[in-house]
Design a protein around this motif. Sequence first.
Motif, PDB file in Angstrom:
ATOM      1  N   ARG A   1       1.726  -0.272  -6.381  1.00 26.31           N
ATOM      2  CA  ARG A   1       1.021  -0.974  -5.298  1.00 26.31           C
ATOM      3  C   ARG A   1       0.835  -2.461  -5.600  1.00 26.31           C
TER       4      ARG A   1
ATOM      5  N   ASP B   1       0.852  -1.186   0.000  1.00 28.48           N
ATOM      6  CA  ASP B   1       0.000   0.000   0.000  1.00 28.48           C
ATOM      7  C   ASP B   1       0.891   1.240   0.000  1.00 28.48           C
ATOM      8  N   GLU B   2       1.518   1.447  -1.145  1.00 31.77           N
ATOM      9  CA  GLU B   2       2.463   2.540  -1.330  1.00 31.77           C
ATOM     10  C   GLU B   2       1.763   3.876  -1.128  1.00 31.77           C
TER      11      GLU B   2
END
Length: 588
Positions: free
Chosen positions: A153, A141-142
């Motif tokens: 992601r 979950d960048e």
Amino acid sequence: MHRWSELFIPTLREAPADAEVASHKFLVRAGYIRQLAAGIYSYLFLGNRSFNKIIAIVREEMDRIGQEFYLPALHPRELWEASGRYAVMGDNLFRLKDRKGTDMCLGMTEEEVMTSIALKELRSYKQLPQTWYQIAPKFRDEPRPRSGLLRVRQFIMKDSYSFDLDAAGLDVSYKKHYETYRRIFDRCGLKYMVVEADSGAMGGKDSQEFIVRTPAGEDRIVSCDGCSYAANLERATSKLEAVEDLKPEGDGKPLLVHTPGQKTIEDVAKFLGVSPKNKIKTLAMMADEIDGAGKKKSRAIVVLMRGDHQLNEAKLNGAVAAATRAMEESEIEGLFNSPAGYLGPMGIEWARDVKNHDGKPVLLVDKALEGRANLIAGANKKDYHLKNLTPGKDFHPTAYADLRVATAGETCSNCDQPLRIDTAVEIGHIFKLGYKYSESMGTRVLDRNGKEVMPIMGCYGIGIERILTAAIEQGNDENGFWLPAAIAPFEIVVSATNMKDQAVKAAAEDIAQRLAKAGFDVVFDDRDERPGVKFKDADLVGIPFRVTVGKKVTEGTVEVVIRSTGEVRDVTISAIVEHFQQLLRRAE
């Protein structure tokens, strides 16, 4: 043989407005990828062909040393809690609930799953060593997806894990992966470096990164052109020039001096007429840890640096074996009884050992201050500092450690040449994990004497998309990019300049079929388009060689264009297959 007219290759003349790096611009313009959402991309025909070629190379080389698995991307929370990483990974871990309310997460890596298999299936030393790998999607979950496929992601990773009976066995597995990675990246045609690295949240000690220098990179690499030294900035060391110490003032004992309103290193140095190199920078940190009962505990970590140096947080976290954060104002007041800006090491009872600290604050002093004398630091009193401070005499550090960030121009520790710093993209990373996961998850096997022992582990990752993006970053110009033949979607494009000219059309089709029959990966550009349009598309989409079939067919000749150099060669049609056999052998 493929015909361009039948393929979906949606090329664009303009790059997306948010594209900043070359690989992002050209992957979109060349029709390799399309964005679905922030950090999430669809891989179209050309992109998928390149990725499949990269995966085939990785799989072929990994099959020489390991066994391929395919593991779930959806993991139960309990698995990550068993390793202790469910909390450590924080918001980077995708978390969700199923319809029954059970907590789940999407895998970023597979240490937990692989170790759980080992826990249930490995019983004896006779089953070791084992190397298991998979090539599959991973999720992160960048917080700020950017740079196309460099920060996403969802991504494809080859991750492998070795299980050995002892450290000597791990050394062998680690070396096998090192050599395998070299073969993979060589075959993919990359110009890369191998550097010392930090293991980060994966844990473990020995660690090396395989990196490609590029302005698009987010990693910073310290290296020496005079020798083979290279390291990630998080691990890099350097040699410092000697600094002349100040002469002692008065009787040489700590001397209190009034520094009204002077808080920063620069302000105090200027006020007292000294260099920041003669000042101590005091950094107040906390290490937050989870005890055996699952409760959060915090301990004070105070770091002393030379005034002109910056703290390397990765080195600090490694020195204390925990993640650290800056102290809050109330925590500073509680320890130092002073506001920030005037902190120093005097008047506090420091722990004697980093691990067995008995709740006392730990004082870590950077090695650049070891042996120094008559330094200046805060007096733990508003508007005051202390002169004449000598580490080991006036205060006693818990430990000395290399904690600073190396900078360009400092001297290489190996050969005394100046160091350089470049940005780079990481394409692979290998770790010696040690017993981190075997211990936390309770994995045991029987050794030769029937005694239960923990297997020792290694972890080894390759970013599939990063191989392609690094290749594009290394080979591009204003017109597009070129890929190494081994990972290009096609090795050769045959372009007929005029499909209405029957001689040109027939010759182009014959050449394309002959090359395909000889084993080359060929696309025949049979579109009824102007030559300029075809040439622009061929230059854009990464195909390393173009055969231009035009008016020279009447002379039995065609042009071969080498995309990387722009070199144009006249080649007889009868010798076209032999020409590419020699050309591609040389390229390999």
